[in-house]
Design a protein around this motif. Structure first.
Motif, mmCIF file in Angstrom:
data_model
loop_
_atom_site.group_PDB
_atom_site.id
_atom_site.type_symbol
_atom_site.label_atom_id
_atom_site.label_comp_id
_atom_site.label_asym_id
_atom_site.label_seq_id
_atom_site.Cartn_x
_atom_site.Cartn_y
_atom_site.Cartn_z
ATOM 1 N N GLY A 567 0.782 -1.228 0.000
ATOM 2 C CA GLY A 567 0.000 0.000 0.000
ATOM 3 C C GLY A 567 0.812 1.275 0.000
ATOM 4 N N ASP A 568 2.137 1.180 0.067
ATOM 5 C CA ASP A 568 2.987 2.367 0.083
ATOM 6 C C ASP A 568 3.463 2.648 -1.341
ATOM 7 O OD1 ASP A 568 4.745 4.403 0.502
ATOM 8 O OD2 ASP A 568 6.137 3.275 1.776
ATOM 9 N N LYS A 569 2.653 3.404 -2.092
ATOM 10 C CA LYS A 569 2.974 3.626 -3.500
ATOM 11 C C LYS A 569 4.193 4.518 -3.698
ATOM 12 C CE LYS A 569 -0.267 7.501 -4.042
ATOM 13 N NZ LYS A 569 -1.446 7.998 -4.794
ATOM 14 N N GLU A 570 4.646 5.196 -2.642
ATOM 15 C CA GLU A 570 5.814 6.066 -2.756
ATOM 16 C C GLU A 570 7.108 5.361 -2.345
ATOM 17 O OE1 GLU A 570 5.477 8.834 -4.279
ATOM 18 O OE2 GLU A 570 3.299 8.598 -4.338
ATOM 19 N N ASN A 571 7.030 4.102 -1.945
ATOM 20 C CA ASN A 571 8.228 3.380 -1.523
ATOM 21 C C ASN A 571 9.209 3.283 -2.693
ATOM 22 O OD1 ASN A 571 10.168 1.673 -0.488
ATOM 23 N ND2 ASN A 571 8.844 -0.117 -0.353
ATOM 24 N N PRO A 572 10.387 3.900 -2.601
ATOM 25 C CA PRO A 572 11.330 3.873 -3.725
ATOM 26 C C PRO A 572 11.953 2.508 -3.963
ATOM 27 C CG PRO A 572 12.379 4.875 -1.820
ATOM 28 C CD PRO A 572 10.934 4.653 -1.449
ATOM 29 N N HIS A 573 11.751 1.584 -3.018
ATOM 30 C CA HIS A 573 12.327 0.246 -3.151
ATOM 31 C C HIS A 573 11.277 -0.804 -3.527
ATOM 32 C CE1 HIS A 573 15.760 2.148 -1.278
ATOM 33 N NE2 HIS A 573 15.017 2.468 -0.232
ATOM 34 N N GLY A 574 10.026 -0.382 -3.686
ATOM 35 C CA GLY A 574 8.953 -1.322 -3.986
ATOM 36 C C GLY A 574 8.948 -1.743 -5.445
ATOM 37 N N MET A 575 8.139 -2.744 -5.755
ATOM 38 C CA MET A 575 8.121 -3.289 -7.112
ATOM 39 C C MET A 575 7.609 -2.271 -8.128
ATOM 40 S SD MET A 575 7.194 -7.322 -6.732
ATOM 41 C CE MET A 575 7.903 -7.703 -8.332
ATOM 42 N N LEU A 576 6.755 -1.325 -7.686
ATOM 43 C CA LEU A 576 6.282 -0.303 -8.603
ATOM 44 C C LEU A 576 7.409 0.625 -9.034
ATOM 45 C CD1 LEU A 576 2.878 0.668 -6.967
ATOM 46 C CD2 LEU A 576 3.240 -0.651 -9.048
ATOM 47 N N SER A 577 8.437 0.724 -8.200
ATOM 48 C CA SER A 577 9.579 1.579 -8.518
ATOM 49 C C SER A 577 10.726 0.808 -9.153
ATOM 50 C CB SER A 577 10.093 2.269 -7.244
ATOM 51 O OG SER A 577 9.085 3.066 -6.660
ATOM 52 N N THR A 578 10.781 -0.487 -8.933
ATOM 53 C CA THR A 578 11.919 -1.277 -9.409
ATOM 54 C C THR A 578 11.593 -2.127 -10.623
ATOM 55 O OG1 THR A 578 11.393 -3.043 -7.834
ATOM 56 C CG2 THR A 578 12.940 -1.362 -7.112
ATOM 57 N N ASN A 579 10.359 -2.076 -11.114
ATOM 58 C CA ASN A 579 9.999 -2.764 -12.348
ATOM 59 C C ASN A 579 9.608 -1.741 -13.405
ATOM 60 O OD1 ASN A 579 10.380 -5.267 -11.233
ATOM 61 N ND2 ASN A 579 8.224 -5.643 -10.827
ATOM 62 N N PHE A 580 9.968 -2.001 -14.641
ATOM 63 C CA PHE A 580 9.529 -1.162 -15.754
ATOM 64 C C PHE A 580 8.019 -1.279 -15.865
ATOM 65 C CE2 PHE A 580 8.613 -0.841 -20.373
ATOM 66 C CZ PHE A 580 8.954 0.489 -20.546
ATOM 67 N N GLY A 581 7.329 -0.158 -15.796
ATOM 68 C CA GLY A 581 5.873 -0.190 -15.718
ATOM 69 C C GLY A 581 5.154 -0.427 -17.030
ATOM 70 N N GLY A 582 5.881 -0.354 -18.139
ATOM 71 C CA GLY A 582 5.255 -0.625 -19.424
ATOM 72 C C GLY A 582 5.141 -2.116 -19.681
ATOM 73 N N LYS A 583 4.701 -2.464 -20.872
ATOM 74 C CA LYS A 583 4.556 -3.877 -21.206
ATOM 75 C C LYS A 583 5.931 -4.528 -21.328
ATOM 76 C CE LYS A 583 0.245 -3.038 -23.660
ATOM 77 N NZ LYS A 583 -0.458 -3.012 -24.971
ATOM 78 N N PRO A 584 6.065 -5.755 -20.823
ATOM 79 C CA PRO A 584 7.380 -6.400 -20.902
ATOM 80 C C PRO A 584 7.895 -6.533 -22.325
ATOM 81 C CG PRO A 584 5.666 -7.962 -20.245
ATOM 82 C CD PRO A 584 5.063 -6.609 -20.166
ATOM 83 N N VAL A 585 6.997 -6.775 -23.291
ATOM 84 C CA VAL A 585 7.479 -6.914 -24.676
ATOM 85 C C VAL A 585 8.071 -5.608 -25.183
ATOM 86 C CG1 VAL A 585 6.004 -8.845 -25.315
ATOM 87 C CG2 VAL A 585 5.134 -6.518 -25.541
ATOM 88 N N GLU A 586 7.578 -4.483 -24.695
ATOM 89 C CA GLU A 586 8.163 -3.199 -25.082
ATOM 90 C C GLU A 586 9.598 -3.111 -24.589
ATOM 91 O OE1 GLU A 586 5.526 -0.426 -23.289
ATOM 92 O OE2 GLU A 586 3.956 -0.660 -24.796
ATOM 93 N N PHE A 587 9.809 -3.546 -23.366
ATOM 94 C CA PHE A 587 11.157 -3.530 -22.786
ATOM 95 C C PHE A 587 12.067 -4.504 -23.528
ATOM 96 C CE2 PHE A 587 14.223 -5.287 -19.739
ATOM 97 C CZ PHE A 587 14.895 -4.134 -19.369
ATOM 98 N N PHE A 588 11.591 -5.721 -23.758
ATOM 99 C CA PHE A 588 12.418 -6.725 -24.429
ATOM 100 C C PHE A 588 12.773 -6.274 -25.848
ATOM 101 C CE2 PHE A 588 9.971 -10.084 -21.751
ATOM 102 C CZ PHE A 588 10.675 -9.699 -20.626
ATOM 103 N N ASP A 589 11.792 -5.718 -26.562
ATOM 104 C CA ASP A 589 12.046 -5.250 -27.927
ATOM 105 C C ASP A 589 13.037 -4.091 -27.933
ATOM 106 O OD1 ASP A 589 10.311 -7.152 -28.855
ATOM 107 O OD2 ASP A 589 8.647 -5.767 -29.201
ATOM 108 N N MET A 590 12.942 -3.214 -26.923
ATOM 109 C CA MET A 590 13.866 -2.095 -26.826
ATOM 110 C C MET A 590 15.302 -2.583 -26.659
ATOM 111 S SD MET A 590 14.367 0.575 -23.775
ATOM 112 C CE MET A 590 15.076 -0.825 -22.919
ATOM 113 N N LEU A 591 15.495 -3.599 -25.786
ATOM 114 C CA LEU A 591 16.837 -4.154 -25.605
ATOM 115 C C LEU A 591 17.354 -4.765 -26.910
ATOM 116 C CD1 LEU A 591 16.787 -5.963 -22.127
ATOM 117 C CD2 LEU A 591 17.563 -3.652 -22.676
ATOM 118 N N ALA A 592 16.480 -5.458 -27.629
ATOM 119 C CA ALA A 592 16.902 -6.082 -28.891
ATOM 120 C C ALA A 592 17.325 -5.016 -29.908
ATOM 121 C CB ALA A 592 15.770 -6.944 -29.447
#
Length: 606
Positions: A567-592
């Motif tokens: 419930g702590d949306k401002e936690n800088p160490h939480g998954m909302l802050s440490t995961n790319f929030g877009g679609k994973p395929v967007e991230f994977f395609d960007m790396l490629a």
């Protein structure tokens, strides 16, 4: 409508009532201490992190040099090592506290342990090992054995330091390599290091008053005590026949072990704060004819298809056709496309939001109806019903969990979102009612949302003596989740600002490919250091912030879970802050695309 003034559930769908119900259930569970409500397994609780599966083998300290040191020997590390070897880099050492390879599948051996993503895409490197899992959702022993076979196949045991904990990782600027120290007296160096701690290995405990006072037998599910319960990972907990047992936690682990506890315990009390969704798993043996028909490249194709479907970009083909993909198809762009075709016009943004909210509600109603169809006691059935949007918590799948509550010896103790009140020497207390127990099982999961180096267990010291814990004190700073400025020749292979598929193996595979490309380029160019620039790091942080806006808005309305940092949306160490929030395929395609350009934008080789 005030969320404290709800009437009975309307006979027809009422979106205002549903939103108010969701808000009411969320607000019950919001706590000001968020992730700090859990206790770190140190000091009095350090034994919860001990290794019960392997005996410590004494050896002489190691003092040498390796080209690549990978800290962690779980699934992601194994894929990374395999991809490095394919690039011709085989001077690799893997170090892990665990006594063997396997990561989370080494530690977690509780009865019923099983993957909830189809094993044909979850078990890595199947084609490389010419192996097809024996069932659609493989159980823990098969997964663990496969991961250890991967290590044997790639000869990773030869130079590994298992049962060994890294205590210090320090950059030597003069020598341009890393100094690695361990609890075994090892002091060796590595040209390159990859830190891959895994996300489901460090157990957490609830910070409930009196936790030190309880004198019954306790253990965490990731360190299951078969000496006390009897049996093994397949069940048969015969030593519990005369025991009153409690279990705290009804997430993915609870769904799997509670049916076994209920089968064997004299009395089982299940302490629930938030019910999980429980969909059908539908496991089945692998069809030999289907396995024989598989063509080269089948696993990668199936893995990529699953990720595309679950993030809503695949419309015409669903190779896995399971609960994950079926739900996604009902709640994503393909569903909107079909509704637009039905209407014969474009939908407004508000119409799209309303359509998806209703589709989500209908999916949750089907899950709640399954509870009514299965659980005979009406009060228990109502308490088991989840009231939140489908993706607020990781979806659960099990075919025996709900029926366990039809057993006369099983009692659901629903805490209505508050959690357990306190412990006494002999009991768990909820609403001032004491539940006397002989044993208590913590199915409370793993540390997520705390500082990276706390979960890692040691400090990383980069150039000019800068500590990673200081640099990341206000949140991670990386380029593409793999590198951070000021820490040359250091890579990260965990949940560190990367795109994340529901199938962790696909996430790990894409990271491993990128890591192997960077290392191969480093070697081929004869470089001594490889490092992300600060400008590139700043740019990626801005991209991360932009991509996180929609997920943060969604989870702000959710019942708390590890996904929302409790419930702590401002936690800088939480998954909302440490995961790319877009679609994973967007991230994977960007790396490629980044690799294909060959420009190494944002990375400096010297």
């Amino acid at each position: 409508m005030p969320v404290t003034d709800l009437g009975p559930k309307p006979a027809e769908f009422d979106p205002e009532w549903v939103r108010a119900k969701y808000a009411l259930e969320r607000d019950k569970r919001i706590r000001p201490d968020a992730v700090n409500q859990f206790i770190e397994v140190t000091a009095d609780f350090s034994h919860y992190a001990d290794d019960p599966w392997s005996e410590r083998i004494e050896r002489e300290p190691v003092h040498d040099h390796v080209r690549v040191a990978i800290i962690g020997a779980g699934l992601g590390s194994l894929i990374a090592a395999a991809r490095l070897q394919e690039a011709g880099i085989d001077d690799i050492r893997m170090i892990d506290t665990a006594g063997d390879f396997g990561g989370t599948w080494y530690w977690n051996r509780y009865p019923g342990v099983q993957c909830d993503v189809e094993s044909y895409i979850y078990l890595p490197l199947l084609e490389e090992l010419d192996y097809v899992p024996t069932e659609r959702y493989a159980h823990g022993p098969e997964i663990r054995e496969h991961l250890q076979n991967v290590a044997k196949h790639y000869r990773l045991y030869d130079n590994a330091l298992l049962g060994t904990t890294v205590t210090d990782l320090r950059w030597d600027s003069a020598a341009e390599h890393w100094l690695i120290s361990t609890d075994r007296g090892d002091a060796f160096t590595a040209t390159l290091v990859a830190v891959s701690p895994g996300s489901l290995t460090r157990p957490k405990l609830p910070g409930i008053p009196g936790i030190n006072e309880f004198r019954g037998h306790t253990f965490h599910t990731s360190r299951w005590d078969f000496g006390y319960t009897g049996g093994d990972e397949s069940g048969g907990l015969t030593e519990l026949r005369d025991k009153r047992v409690g279990v705290i936690g009804t997430g993915s682990t609870g769904l799997q072990c509670i049916p076994h506890l209920g089968e064997w315990a004299q009395q089982l009390y299940v302490f629930q704060r938030t019910p999980s969704t429980v969909s059908e798993r539908g496991n089945r043996p692998t069809d030999p004819q289907w396995a024989a028909s598989l063509k080269p490249g089948w696993q990668r194709e199936r893995m990529e298809n699953f990720t595309r479907v679950t993030c809503g970009v695949e419309m015409d083909l669903d190779l896995t056709d399971d609960g994950w993909t079926q739900k996604a198809l009902a709640l994503s762009e393909p569903a909107i496309f079909r509704e637009t075709q039905r209407l014969g016009r474009e939908m407004t943004p508000q119409e799209i939001a309303d359509f998806l909210f209703r589709a989500d509600y209908d999916a949750m109603e089907r899950l709640r109806a399954r509870i009514d169809e299965t659980v005979r006691d009406r009060r228990t059935a109502e308490a088991l019903k989840p009231w939140y949007r489908l993706n607020c918590k990781r979806p659960g799948y099990h075919d025996q969990y709900l029926d366990t509550f039809n057993r006369d010896n099983v009692t659901l103790v629903d805490t209505d979102g508050r959690g357990v009140q306190r412990f006494t020497e002999t009991a768990v207390v909820v609403d001032d009612v004491e539940y006397e127990l002989d044993a208590l099982v913590f199915a409370t999961g793993f540390e997520v949302g705390t500082e990276f180096t706390r979960r890692l267990g040691f400090e990383i010291v980069g150039r000019d003596g800068v500590r990673l814990s200081d640099k990341w004190a206000k949140g991670m700073r990386t380029l593409h989740g793999l590198q951070t400025h000021g820490f040359p020749n250091c890579f990260f292979l965990g949940y560190t600002q990367s795109g994340v598929s529901p199938n962790y193996t696909h996430t790990a595979e894409e990271r491993a490919r990128h890591f192997a490309y960077l290392v191969d380029t480093f070697v081929r160019r004869g470089a001594r250091t490889i490092e992300a620039t600060k400008a590139a790091e700043d740019g990626w942080l801005a991209a991360m912030d932009a991509a996180s806006e929609k997920p943060k808005a969604f989870y702000a309305e959710c019942t708390p879970s590890y996904l929302s940092s409790e419930g702590d949306k401002e936690n800088p160490h939480g998954m909302l802050s440490t995961n790319f929030g877009g679609k994973p395929v967007e991230f994977f395609d960007m790396l490629a695309r980044w690799r294909a350009s060959g420009e190494l934008e944002g990375v400096i080789l010297k």
